[in-house]
Design an enzyme around this catalytic site. Structure first.
Site, mmCIF file in Angstrom:
data_model
loop_
_atom_site.group_PDB
_atom_site.id
_atom_site.type_symbol
_atom_site.label_atom_id
_atom_site.label_comp_id
_atom_site.label_asym_id
_atom_site.label_seq_id
_atom_site.Cartn_x
_atom_site.Cartn_y
_atom_site.Cartn_z
ATOM 1 N N CYS A 137 38.998 34.500 -25.125
ATOM 2 C CA CYS A 137 38.637 35.204 -23.880
ATOM 3 C C CYS A 137 37.601 36.293 -24.100
ATOM 4 C CB CYS A 137 39.881 35.791 -23.215
ATOM 5 S SG CYS A 137 40.596 37.204 -24.092
ATOM 6 N N ASP A 189 12.628 33.105 27.205
ATOM 7 C CA ASP A 189 11.348 33.635 26.756
ATOM 8 C C ASP A 189 11.298 35.141 26.987
ATOM 9 O OD1 ASP A 189 10.502 31.128 25.995
ATOM 10 O OD2 ASP A 189 9.488 30.714 27.908
#
Length: 511
Positions: free
Chosen positions: A115, A328
């Site tokens: 580890c 828009d």
């Protein structure tokens, strides 16, 4: 108490090769959390005591095997060269050393060879306190959390080497072994997450031989500093044969010189979703920021006017805005408004009552006369899907102010009221061709109602299929929309004003 007599040779083997106690427990398939929580020094002491106890039983077990596992592997032999391997790539037998004291001394290594010290240094109380301090200082609201780790990719190689060692040596005892991989599961996305990123100061040389054996597993990718990612290494380990692995990598893995380091401790909250409906009253306000070639065209947008207050109250890092369609910049949205949802990324504050959300809605409405929001509420990620479901099948109602070049009378436009389910073929409009693919889309005008104003102007109310380009339906877009108001009236027509009167999406629920 978590180990049994059959674990004794595994414990002896791994401790002798420089493996830490917690990794020993993993390879002995100890599933209980209790032993892993004990201090490192206590675990090492207890493992030594475990090996000292019942020597008669130990000898009995070893005597039952024709070629018993050795009790000690000298540390100077952990870095094997080609001469240390037999023809099958398996480590040659090292003579057994039966002196008890000498055998136990070899387990006192500084850094675990499996580890890299992560389960030695970072499972102790001091590091847990450091994580808690980071969480407290980050000042997050949360009710549950997940803890995750980002591990160096070479850990997978070292785990495989240790596992093969145990498999080769302990298989002679007839033991059934299962490979133990560290896997971090994150089952819930809406959780507070604490993650620790580990790195090892040494190079990825453990992984280089995998690139030679499995070159197709390691391909450069954008935003990745190394090709040796954890998933690429795991993929390569699944392909490589055990004998090939043993030829290129020492089993047991060599003892590292340095511990892993915790590069950073990160805190992140699961995203929070806020939904509502908005009205837009300005003809000079885009839905999202209008930026062309890095230059902002207008100072604000619907998205920004709403999100700036949500970002401040939720203390989020960023946001994602979505809505049921868009209008828009010069189109108003009236009536009951357009449904929208905002994903707030990594918010610090997540607990809001209905009254607090109502107050936040009022704050947004008081901040600008260009927009108003209603039905502001917290929703789930799944609920946002309802906003997009069947979007093109939904209907929308518009009001358009139309100009004609030739004079008209009421009777000239009266026939429009009788047109039902008018089918249009709309080629992608020229004004959006830069951001949408060229295609011909079939759209439907369900109903129309005209309102005469004067010889050159009339207002038209339309109920259409969602996704219909209304402006192009009026002026024709140089014949790209057929039929259109100009062709129906046999004259040139153009649109002066357009309003969205309603968006027929029943979401979010009205409050």
């Amino acid at each position: 108490s978590s180990l049994t007599e059959k674990d004794r040779p595994i414990v002896q083997l791994l401790l002798n090769t420089g493996t830490c106690p917690r990794c020993v427990f993993r390879f002995c398939c100890v599933g209980s959390q209790t032993p892993y929580k004990r201090p490192y020094e206590d675990l090492m002491k207890e493992l030594k005591e475990f090996l000292k106890n019942n020597p008669e039983k130990q000898d009995a077990v070893c005597s039952e095997v024709a070629d018993p596992p050795y009790k000690r592997i000298k540390l100077e032999n952990t870095e094997e060269g080609p001469d240390d391997l037999n023809r099958n790539g398996v480590l040659k037998q090292i003579p057994l050393v039966y002196e008890e004291n000498t055998a136990l001394e070899s387990s006192a290594v500084k850094v675990c060879n499996v580890c890299l010290g992560i389960l030695q240094e970072f499972c102790e109380v001091d590091f847990v306190k450091k994580v808690c301090q980071k969480v407290n200082s980050a000042d997050y609201q949360f009710t549950s959390f997940v803890f995750s780790v980002s591990l160096p990719p070479q850990l997978s190689v070292r785990e495989r080497a240790a596992w093969l060692l145990v498999k080769q040596e302990m298989g002679k005892l007839g033991l059934s072994l299962a490979k133990d991989d560290i896997v971090q599961l994150k089952e819930a996305y809406n959780l507070f997450e604490v993650s620790v990123v580990f790195a090892h100061p040494e190079t990825d040389e453990e992984c280089h031989f995998l690139a030679t054996a499995c070159p197709d597993c390691f391909k450069p990718a954008k935003n990745k500093q190394s090709v040796f990612t954890r998933m690429a290494v795991i993929k390569a380990l699944e392909k490589i044969k055990e004998e090939d692995f043993c030829k290129h990598f020492p089993c047991p893995p060599s003892s590292p010189k340095n511990f892993c380091v915790a590069l950073e401790i990160q805190c992140n909250n699961g995203a929070v979703f806020v939904a509502g409906r908005y009205n837009k009253y300005s003809r000079n306000l885009p839905q999202t920021p209008w930026i062309i070639d890095g230059e902002r065209k207008l100072e604000s947008s619907v998205e920004e006017l709403i999100s700036e207050h949500l970002m401040a109250e939720f203390k989020a890092d960023s946001f994602n805005f979505s809505s049921s369609g868009r209008e828009d910049v010069d189109v108003r949205t009236l009536g009951n408004g357009r449904p929208f949802a905002i994903e707030l990324v990594n918010p610090r504050r997540i607990h809001f009552t209905a009254e607090q959300m109502k107050g936040l809605q009022q704050t947004i409405n008081n901040s600008s006369d260009k927009i108003q929001v209603r039905d502001l509420q917290l929703v789930t990620r799944e609920a946002i899907g309802h906003m997009k479901e069947g979007e093109e099948e939904k209907t929308k109602t518009y009001s358009a102010l139309i100009w004609t070049d030739k004079a008209i009378q009421k009777e000239d436009i009266a026939f429009l009221d009788d047109l039902k389910e008018l089918k249009l073929d709309q080629k992608t409009p020229l004004r959006v061709l830069h951001r949408r693919p060229l295609a011909v889309r079939r759209r439907i005008i369900h109903t129309m109602k005209s309102e005469y104003i004067d010889e050159h102007h009339f207002r038209l109310y339309l109920k259409t299929q969602a996704g219909t380009y209304i402006k192009e339906f009026v002026h024709g877009d140089f014949g790209r929309t057929k039929p259109n108001i100009g062709s129906l009236l046999n004259r040139t027509a153009d649109i002066l004003e357009l309003d969205v009167e309603s968006v027929d999406v029943d979401w979010p629920p009205a409050l």
